[in-house]
Scaffold this motif. Structure first.
Motif, short mmCIF file in Angstrom:
data_model
loop_
_atom_site.label_atom_id
_atom_site.label_comp_id
_atom_site.label_asym_id
_atom_site.label_seq_id
_atom_site.Cartn_x
_atom_site.Cartn_y
_atom_site.Cartn_z
N ARG A 215 35.03 24.68 31.94
CA ARG A 215 34.04 24.66 33.02
C ARG A 215 34.15 25.97 33.78
O ARG A 215 35.25 26.53 33.91
N ASP A 216 33.01 26.49 34.27
CA ASP A 216 33.07 27.78 34.96
C ASP A 216 32.09 27.85 36.12
O ASP A 216 31.31 26.92 36.38
N SER A 217 32.15 28.99 36.83
CA SER A 217 31.38 29.18 38.06
C SER A 217 29.93 29.57 37.80
O SER A 217 29.16 29.73 38.74
N VAL A 218 29.54 29.76 36.52
CA VAL A 218 28.11 29.92 36.25
C VAL A 218 27.49 28.59 35.81
O VAL A 218 26.35 28.56 35.34
N GLY A 219 28.26 27.49 35.96
CA GLY A 219 27.70 26.16 35.76
C GLY A 219 27.93 25.58 34.37
O GLY A 219 27.41 24.50 34.06
N SER A 220 28.72 26.24 33.54
CA SER A 220 28.95 25.75 32.18
C SER A 220 29.92 24.59 32.17
O SER A 220 30.82 24.50 33.01
N ASP A 221 29.76 23.71 31.22
CA ASP A 221 30.69 22.61 30.95
C ASP A 221 30.59 22.36 29.45
O ASP A 221 29.64 21.75 28.98
N ALA A 222 31.54 22.89 28.70
CA ALA A 222 31.42 22.90 27.23
C ALA A 222 32.72 22.44 26.59
O ALA A 222 33.80 22.85 27.01
N ILE A 223 32.59 21.59 25.59
CA ILE A 223 33.75 21.16 24.80
C ILE A 223 33.80 22.02 23.53
O ILE A 223 32.79 22.21 22.85
N LEU A 224 35.00 22.51 23.28
CA LEU A 224 35.20 23.48 22.21
C LEU A 224 36.08 22.87 21.14
O LEU A 224 37.14 22.32 21.44
N ARG A 225 35.64 23.00 19.89
CA ARG A 225 36.39 22.46 18.75
C ARG A 225 36.73 23.58 17.78
O ARG A 225 36.10 24.64 17.80
N PRO A 226 37.72 23.35 16.91
CA PRO A 226 38.08 24.38 15.93
C PRO A 226 36.86 24.86 15.13
O PRO A 226 36.00 24.05 14.76
N GLY A 227 36.80 26.16 14.91
CA GLY A 227 35.67 26.76 14.21
C GLY A 227 34.54 27.18 15.11
O GLY A 227 33.55 27.74 14.66
N GLN A 228 34.70 26.87 16.42
CA GLN A 228 33.67 27.23 17.40
C GLN A 228 34.25 28.25 18.39
O GLN A 228 35.46 28.34 18.56
N LEU A 229 33.34 28.96 19.04
CA LEU A 229 33.73 30.02 19.98
C LEU A 229 33.22 29.71 21.38
O LEU A 229 32.05 29.39 21.56
N ASN A 230 34.11 29.84 22.37
CA ASN A 230 33.70 29.96 23.76
C ASN A 230 33.92 31.41 24.18
O ASN A 230 35.02 31.95 24.01
N LEU A 231 32.86 32.02 24.72
CA LEU A 231 32.91 33.41 25.15
C LEU A 231 32.40 33.48 26.57
O LEU A 231 31.24 33.16 26.83
N MET A 232 33.26 33.90 27.48
CA MET A 232 32.86 34.04 28.88
C MET A 232 32.97 35.51 29.27
O MET A 232 34.01 36.13 29.05
N THR A 233 31.89 36.03 29.83
CA THR A 233 31.87 37.42 30.28
C THR A 233 32.01 37.44 31.80
O THR A 233 31.20 36.83 32.50
N SER A 234 33.03 38.11 32.29
CA SER A 234 33.31 38.03 33.74
C SER A 234 32.36 38.88 34.55
O SER A 234 32.04 38.54 35.68
N GLY A 235 31.91 40.02 33.97
CA GLY A 235 31.26 40.99 34.83
C GLY A 235 32.13 41.28 36.02
O GLY A 235 33.35 41.39 35.91
N ARG A 236 31.52 41.32 37.21
CA ARG A 236 32.24 41.66 38.43
C ARG A 236 33.12 40.51 38.95
O ARG A 236 34.04 40.72 39.73
N GLY A 237 32.81 39.28 38.48
CA GLY A 237 33.64 38.17 38.92
C GLY A 237 33.16 36.84 38.39
O GLY A 237 31.95 36.57 38.38
N VAL A 238 34.09 36.02 37.93
CA VAL A 238 33.78 34.68 37.44
C VAL A 238 35.04 33.86 37.63
O VAL A 238 36.14 34.42 37.78
N SER A 239 34.93 32.54 37.64
CA SER A 239 36.12 31.70 37.60
C SER A 239 35.88 30.56 36.63
O SER A 239 34.72 30.18 36.36
N HIS A 240 36.98 30.04 36.06
CA HIS A 240 36.84 28.96 35.08
C HIS A 240 38.12 28.14 35.00
O HIS A 240 39.17 28.54 35.50
#
Ligand code: MN
Length: 297
Positions: free
Chosen positions: A77-102
């Motif tokens: 879960r992150d500060s841009v509103g994402s809520d994602a379940i990640l399983r093997p073979g899949q990718l979660n990619l978060m780009t912080s830019g100037r600031g993000v939290s998760h």
């Protein structure tokens, strides 16, 4: 093949991960003699036998987080509103830019084995907006003796749809014996996660990163094994890395720390579902943070 670097082993070290219920992880990058590998600047390995991962909300600047589970499932879960379940073979990619939290929490009771990587952003992208991508389906590079999932960048004819800001590659290799096409302008490293490989004249077991340098147009790997290939154009910039921040100066890191500690939501937002739970920043060391100099090879 011309003038390739001798392979070099970089041993992982055990570090306690912050948080309420901290766990030990194996930190593979950064290393004193290897602050970056392409733009890859951080690699932690959880498991293979971790029962639970609880990483409460924490901030990032100047990087992309690449989460790659090998076994088990992770809720992001992150500060841009994402809520994602990640399983093997899949990718979660978060780009912080100037600031993000998760936050990242394991799901279920089975064993967890996962890689957490960071990619350093070039200065312009580091000043940009935050974002998140979940890629449930990734391209495969396949040939005799190899089946690879390309999660970042390009390997042979397989190109990941994930957003990148510098030329690089990250791929999971299931290999019996194969010769991979490489780019001579990239530096590469290999991490075995299961099995043993023979590569570049050495034997590589799970644990250390094998640095392969630049100048190779191909690489023959003999397994059977599962390994992760990382590579990219040498990053070229000296970075200041402290806690969860990647920057270019002491002052930039200090300002990010103050914004997180002060709860500045205009910079780091909030991660829904955690109430007031968050990971506080450590005390800054009583010295000016200095860039990690790229070694001369
Ligand atoms: Mn993180």
């Amino acid at each position: 093949m011309s003038n390739t670097t001798s392979p070099e082993f970089f041993e992982a070290r055990e570090v306690p991960l912050g948080g309420v219920r901290g766990v030990q992880v194996d930190r593979v990058l950064p290393q004193r003699g290897l602050p970056t590998l392409g733009a890859w600047c951080f690699l932690d390995q959880f498991g293979p036998d971790v029962a639970e991962m609880v990483v409460l909300p924490h901030p990032h600047i100047g990087l992309q987080t690449v989460t790659w589970p090998l076994a088990g499932e992770i809720r992001h879960r992150d500060s841009v509103g994402s809520d994602a379940i990640l399983r093997p073979g899949q990718l979660n990619l978060m780009t912080s830019g100037r600031g993000v939290s998760h936050s990242e929490l394991s799901i279920g009771t089975g064993p967890l084995h996962a890689l957490q990587l960071w990619v350093a952003l070039p200065a312009d992208a580091a000043a940009g907006p935050a974002g998140f991508e979940h890629h449930a389906s990734l391209p495969r590079y396949q040939d005799n003796g190899i089946d690879a999932l390309v999660f970042m960048g390009t390997l042979g004819d397989a190109e990941s749809p994930a957003t990148t800001y510098s030329p690089l590659v990250g791929a999971q290799l299931d290999v019996t014996e194969a010769t991979l096409p490489l780019r001579p302008d990239f530096e590469y490293g290999l991490l075995v996660v299961d099995g043993i490989v023979q590569v570049a004249g050495v034997e590589l077991k799970p644990g250390p990163l094998l640095y392969l340098g630049t100048g190779r147009d191909e690489l023959t790997i003999s397994g059977p094994a599962r390994a992760v290939l990382l590579g990219g154009e040498p990053f070229g910039e000296d970075l200041v890395m402290w806690w969860n921040f990647v920057g270019r100066s002491h002052d930039e890191i200090m300002a990010a720390r103050e914004d997180w500690e002060g709860g500045d939501p205009s910079r780091f937002g909030t991660v829904a579902g955690h109430g007031a739970d968050r990971i506080p920043a450590p005390i800054l060391p009583n010295l000016r943070l200095k860039p990690r100099k790229q070694p001369v090879r």
